[in-house]
Design a protein around this motif. Structure first.
Motif, mmCIF file in Angstrom:
data_model
loop_
_atom_site.group_PDB
_atom_site.id
_atom_site.type_symbol
_atom_site.label_atom_id
_atom_site.label_comp_id
_atom_site.label_asym_id
_atom_site.label_seq_id
_atom_site.Cartn_x
_atom_site.Cartn_y
_atom_site.Cartn_z
ATOM 1 N N ARG A 146 0.831 -1.220 0.000
ATOM 2 C CA ARG A 146 0.000 0.000 0.000
ATOM 3 C C ARG A 146 0.861 1.264 0.000
ATOM 4 N N ALA A 147 2.015 1.193 0.669
ATOM 5 C CA ALA A 147 2.896 2.364 0.793
ATOM 6 C C ALA A 147 3.731 2.607 -0.456
ATOM 7 N N GLY A 148 3.713 1.665 -1.413
ATOM 8 C CA GLY A 148 4.455 1.845 -2.649
ATOM 9 C C GLY A 148 5.781 1.121 -2.727
ATOM 10 N N PHE A 149 6.118 0.337 -1.709
ATOM 11 C CA PHE A 149 7.376 -0.410 -1.780
ATOM 12 C C PHE A 149 7.346 -1.347 -2.982
ATOM 13 N N ARG A 150 8.439 -1.399 -3.695
ATOM 14 C CA ARG A 150 8.602 -2.311 -4.826
ATOM 15 C C ARG A 150 9.280 -3.568 -4.285
ATOM 16 N N VAL A 151 8.557 -4.678 -4.264
ATOM 17 C CA VAL A 151 9.140 -5.937 -3.795
ATOM 18 C C VAL A 151 10.107 -6.418 -4.864
ATOM 19 N N GLU A 152 11.372 -6.476 -4.497
ATOM 20 C CA GLU A 152 12.414 -6.757 -5.473
ATOM 21 C C GLU A 152 12.908 -8.186 -5.446
ATOM 22 N N GLY A 153 12.459 -8.961 -4.467
ATOM 23 C CA GLY A 153 12.872 -10.355 -4.470
ATOM 24 C C GLY A 153 12.807 -10.989 -3.105
ATOM 25 N N THR A 154 13.359 -12.179 -3.050
ATOM 26 C CA THR A 154 13.437 -12.972 -1.830
ATOM 27 C C THR A 154 14.903 -13.240 -1.536
ATOM 28 N N LEU A 155 15.313 -12.947 -0.326
ATOM 29 C CA LEU A 155 16.682 -13.222 0.105
ATOM 30 C C LEU A 155 16.672 -14.502 0.934
ATOM 31 N N ARG A 156 17.442 -15.463 0.520
ATOM 32 C CA ARG A 156 17.469 -16.744 1.212
ATOM 33 C C ARG A 156 18.176 -16.627 2.552
ATOM 34 N N ALA A 157 17.584 -17.258 3.570
ATOM 35 C CA ALA A 157 18.169 -17.320 4.917
ATOM 36 C C ALA A 157 18.576 -15.945 5.431
ATOM 37 N N GLU A 158 17.741 -14.942 5.210
ATOM 38 C CA GLU A 158 18.077 -13.553 5.525
ATOM 39 C C GLU A 158 17.807 -13.153 6.969
ATOM 40 N N LEU A 159 16.707 -13.612 7.550
ATOM 41 C CA LEU A 159 16.310 -13.149 8.876
ATOM 42 C C LEU A 159 16.345 -14.286 9.889
ATOM 43 N N VAL A 160 16.699 -13.940 11.119
ATOM 44 C CA VAL A 160 16.729 -14.906 12.206
ATOM 45 C C VAL A 160 15.734 -14.444 13.259
ATOM 46 N N LEU A 161 14.781 -15.299 13.585
ATOM 47 C CA LEU A 161 13.809 -14.973 14.615
ATOM 48 C C LEU A 161 14.285 -15.524 15.945
ATOM 49 N N ARG A 162 13.433 -15.444 16.960
ATOM 50 C CA ARG A 162 13.836 -15.799 18.321
ATOM 51 C C ARG A 162 14.279 -17.250 18.469
ATOM 52 N N ASP A 163 13.832 -18.141 17.555
ATOM 53 C CA ASP A 163 14.210 -19.558 17.647
ATOM 54 C C ASP A 163 15.590 -19.843 17.069
ATOM 55 N N GLY A 164 16.246 -18.820 16.508
ATOM 56 C CA GLY A 164 17.583 -18.981 15.959
ATOM 57 C C GLY A 164 17.621 -19.571 14.562
ATOM 58 N N VAL A 165 16.462 -19.886 13.990
ATOM 59 C CA VAL A 165 16.404 -20.466 12.658
ATOM 60 C C VAL A 165 16.421 -19.350 11.615
ATOM 61 N N ARG A 166 17.233 -19.520 10.592
ATOM 62 C CA ARG A 166 17.299 -18.534 9.507
ATOM 63 C C ARG A 166 16.099 -18.730 8.592
ATOM 64 N N ARG A 167 15.477 -17.623 8.208
ATOM 65 C CA ARG A 167 14.289 -17.656 7.355
ATOM 66 C C ARG A 167 14.509 -16.804 6.101
ATOM 67 N N ASP A 168 13.873 -17.213 5.020
ATOM 68 C CA ASP A 168 13.878 -16.402 3.807
ATOM 69 C C ASP A 168 13.073 -15.137 4.063
ATOM 70 N N ALA A 169 13.443 -14.060 3.369
ATOM 71 C CA ALA A 169 12.765 -12.778 3.567
ATOM 72 C C ALA A 169 12.458 -12.124 2.235
ATOM 73 N N TRP A 170 11.292 -11.513 2.179
ATOM 74 C CA TRP A 170 10.984 -10.616 1.070
ATOM 75 C C TRP A 170 11.723 -9.312 1.331
ATOM 76 N N VAL A 171 12.125 -8.645 0.277
ATOM 77 C CA VAL A 171 12.755 -7.341 0.423
ATOM 78 C C VAL A 171 12.157 -6.388 -0.604
ATOM 79 N N GLY A 172 11.908 -5.173 -0.168
ATOM 80 C CA GLY A 172 11.385 -4.146 -1.055
ATOM 81 C C GLY A 172 12.032 -2.813 -0.750
ATOM 82 N N THR A 173 11.952 -1.913 -1.707
ATOM 83 C CA THR A 173 12.532 -0.590 -1.518
ATOM 84 C C THR A 173 11.552 0.481 -1.977
ATOM 85 N N LEU A 174 11.733 1.641 -1.403
ATOM 86 C CA LEU A 174 11.006 2.839 -1.812
ATOM 87 C C LEU A 174 12.034 3.951 -1.911
#
Length: 193
Positions: A146-174
């Motif tokens: 809604r804010a206009g971010f352009r989703v540019e892709g998925t980064l593999r194993a980009e984010l780590v949550l509280r369980d310590g497991v790496r997760r894929d992440a969407w990334v966008g820019t404005l």
């Protein structure tokens, strides 16, 4: 750094304070916040106080991490929004909203206010804001869309949550001059599409 208060008359943004500890603690009990945001579980008052002392205050002092409480006009805390890793005229936006404030357009309004502060003349004069979310966090993606971010892709194993497991992440820019409205159709693979 000065702490700007931002409002559109419906949503009020101002830095969280010690008086928000109970509301932060209550909101962070929500399983959906814990599912997508790396907050401790169980979440206790000491975690909220640590967030204020170790993240909010030094972030405003250095200017490198700006956190606002998302509020009703009467000051009731509804969530958090922030600009993280501010450097070289770029930042990353992050946010969460308490369950009792969802489905009212509150976070879309808060994001618009923060993007105005970040990218518009007279604000922080940033050139770009990035958004990231764990793949599958459709509510966050809808706000970014809604804010206009352009989703540019998925980064593999980009984010780590509280369980310590790496997760894929969407990334966008404005970028500074980009329109702040959807730039592409809502994805057909989204739930409920």
């Amino acid at each position: 750094m000065p702490h700007p208060v931002l409002t559109d008359g419906v949503v009020l943004l101002e830095p969280p304070t010690e008086s928000d500890v109970d509301a932060i603690t209550r909101a962070c009990q929500d399983p959906e916040i814990a599912r997508w945001v790396p907050v401790p579980q169980p979440y206790a008052e000491e975690h909220a106080r640590g967030f204020l002392v170790n993240v909010v205050r030094p972030g405003w002092e250095s200017g490198g991490e700006l956190t606002w409480g998302v509020r009703e006009p009467d000051g009731t805390l509804l969530g958090m929004i922030g600009l993280h890793r501010i450097e070289h005229r770029t930042a990353e936006i992050g946010f969460w909203l308490a369950p009792w404030a969802r489905h009212r357009g509150v976070m879309s309004r808060a994001v618009a206010l923060v993007l105005g502060e970040a990218l518009d003349e007279g604000g922080l004069d940033l050139a770009r804001v990035t958004w990231r979310a764990v793949v599958g966090n459709w509510p966050s993606r809808r706000v970014a869309w809604r804010a206009g971010f352009r989703v540019e892709g998925t980064l593999r194993a980009e984010l780590v949550l509280r369980d310590g497991v790496r997760r894929d992440a969407w990334v966008g820019t404005l970028l500074r001059g980009d329109p702040r409205s959807p730039n592409e159709p809502w994805p057909h693979e989204a739930p409920g599409s």
